[in-house]
Design a protein around this motif. Structure first.
Motif, mmCIF file in Angstrom:
data_model
loop_
_atom_site.group_PDB
_atom_site.id
_atom_site.type_symbol
_atom_site.label_atom_id
_atom_site.label_comp_id
_atom_site.label_asym_id
_atom_site.label_seq_id
_atom_site.Cartn_x
_atom_site.Cartn_y
_atom_site.Cartn_z
ATOM 1 N N ARG A 282 10.950 13.530 -3.574
ATOM 2 C CA ARG A 282 11.448 14.192 -2.371
ATOM 3 C C ARG A 282 12.973 14.211 -2.350
ATOM 4 N N ARG A 283 13.584 13.721 -3.420
ATOM 5 C CA ARG A 283 15.043 13.673 -3.573
ATOM 6 C C ARG A 283 15.711 12.858 -2.459
ATOM 7 N N LEU A 284 15.037 11.806 -2.026
ATOM 8 C CA LEU A 284 15.585 10.909 -1.017
ATOM 9 C C LEU A 284 16.429 9.833 -1.686
ATOM 10 N N GLN A 285 17.432 9.346 -0.989
ATOM 11 C CA GLN A 285 18.122 8.147 -1.425
ATOM 12 C C GLN A 285 17.240 6.987 -0.991
ATOM 13 N N TYR A 286 17.179 5.923 -1.771
ATOM 14 C CA TYR A 286 16.342 4.799 -1.384
ATOM 15 C C TYR A 286 16.930 3.491 -1.883
ATOM 16 N N SER A 287 16.593 2.438 -1.156
ATOM 17 C CA SER A 287 17.017 1.092 -1.492
ATOM 18 C C SER A 287 15.823 0.173 -1.252
ATOM 19 N N CYS B 24 9.632 8.835 -3.206
ATOM 20 C CA CYS B 24 11.006 9.015 -2.695
ATOM 21 C C CYS B 24 11.832 9.852 -3.664
ATOM 22 N N HIS B 25 11.700 9.568 -4.948
ATOM 23 C CA HIS B 25 12.449 10.306 -5.969
ATOM 24 C C HIS B 25 12.041 11.783 -5.982
ATOM 25 N N THR C 101 0.849 -1.189 0.000
ATOM 26 C CA THR C 101 0.000 0.000 0.000
ATOM 27 C C THR C 101 0.886 1.241 0.000
ATOM 28 N N ALA C 102 1.073 1.821 -1.183
ATOM 29 C CA ALA C 102 1.984 2.957 -1.339
ATOM 30 C C ALA C 102 1.568 4.141 -0.473
ATOM 31 N N ALA C 103 0.278 4.407 -0.372
ATOM 32 C CA ALA C 103 -0.189 5.554 0.425
ATOM 33 C C ALA C 103 0.238 5.407 1.883
ATOM 34 N N ASP C 104 0.174 4.192 2.436
ATOM 35 C CA ASP C 104 0.605 3.978 3.819
ATOM 36 C C ASP C 104 2.110 4.165 3.957
ATOM 37 N N HIS C 105 2.875 3.643 3.013
ATOM 38 C CA HIS C 105 4.328 3.821 3.042
ATOM 39 C C HIS C 105 4.700 5.299 2.963
ATOM 40 N N GLN C 106 4.014 6.039 2.108
ATOM 41 C CA GLN C 106 4.284 7.468 1.971
ATOM 42 C C GLN C 106 3.962 8.215 3.255
ATOM 43 N N GLN C 107 2.844 7.867 3.897
ATOM 44 C CA GLN C 107 2.458 8.546 5.137
ATOM 45 C C GLN C 107 3.450 8.258 6.261
ATOM 46 N N VAL C 108 3.868 7.005 6.382
ATOM 47 C CA VAL C 108 4.840 6.647 7.421
ATOM 48 C C VAL C 108 6.163 7.371 7.180
ATOM 49 N N LEU C 109 6.610 7.418 5.940
ATOM 50 C CA LEU C 109 7.859 8.119 5.628
ATOM 51 C C LEU C 109 7.734 9.612 5.928
ATOM 52 N N ALA C 110 6.648 10.235 5.507
ATOM 53 C CA ALA C 110 6.449 11.667 5.774
ATOM 54 C C ALA C 110 6.440 11.937 7.279
ATOM 55 N N ASP C 111 5.745 11.094 8.039
ATOM 56 C CA ASP C 111 5.692 11.271 9.495
ATOM 57 C C ASP C 111 7.068 11.039 10.129
#
Length: 142
Positions: free
Chosen positions: A98-103, A95-96, A51-61
């Protein structure tokens, strides 16, 4: 996470159990990483892994919990690591943006492994190994 009673937001899951499917973020990378939880989203047991929306919310928080205020376009100060649950186009795009590095970790299928083997040796370059505590570990990427 199994719950043996009808707790708030508990629900049946695909493993024939009952409970929760939490999603969390921790500050745990590097020598100075504390391992402390930044955010935990308590989701029903039937919540989807991808669920991308949940992942995005957790990352933003989680980003709001950092000792610096990175703003929307974070830059290279933060590395986001996720398993295949975060391996969606929407989350990676987020992630991209927001210019975050990601793996993103995922199971390597036979088709993917065969495609990787076709990449010429000369295009591979050194990369950091996230498991190395000193930051000097090496991995390889194309």
């Amino acid at each position: 996470m199994t719950a043996h009673s009808d707790k708030e937001r508990a629900a049946p899951n695909f493993k024939q159990g009952y409970g929760f499917h939490p999603l969390g973020a921790w500050a745990d990378h590097g020598v100075d990483g504390t391992g402390e939880p930044l955010v935990v989203m308590l989701r029903p047991g039937n919540a989807g892994s991808n669920t991308a929306a949940d992942h995005q919310q957790v990352l933003a928080d989680a980003l709001t919990q950092l000792p610096f205020q990175p703003g929307y376009r974070v830059g290279r100060k933060v590395l986001v690591r996720t398993d295949s649950g975060g391996g969606t186009h929407d989350f990676v795009r987020y992630c991209h943006q927001r210019r975050l590095q990601y793996s993103v970790g995922f199971t390597l299928t036979e088709t993917t492994a065969a495609a990787v083997e076709k990449i010429p040796e000369h295009v591979w370059t050194p990369a950091y190994d996230a498991t190395a505590r000193s930051g000097t570990g090496r991995g390889w990427r194309s």
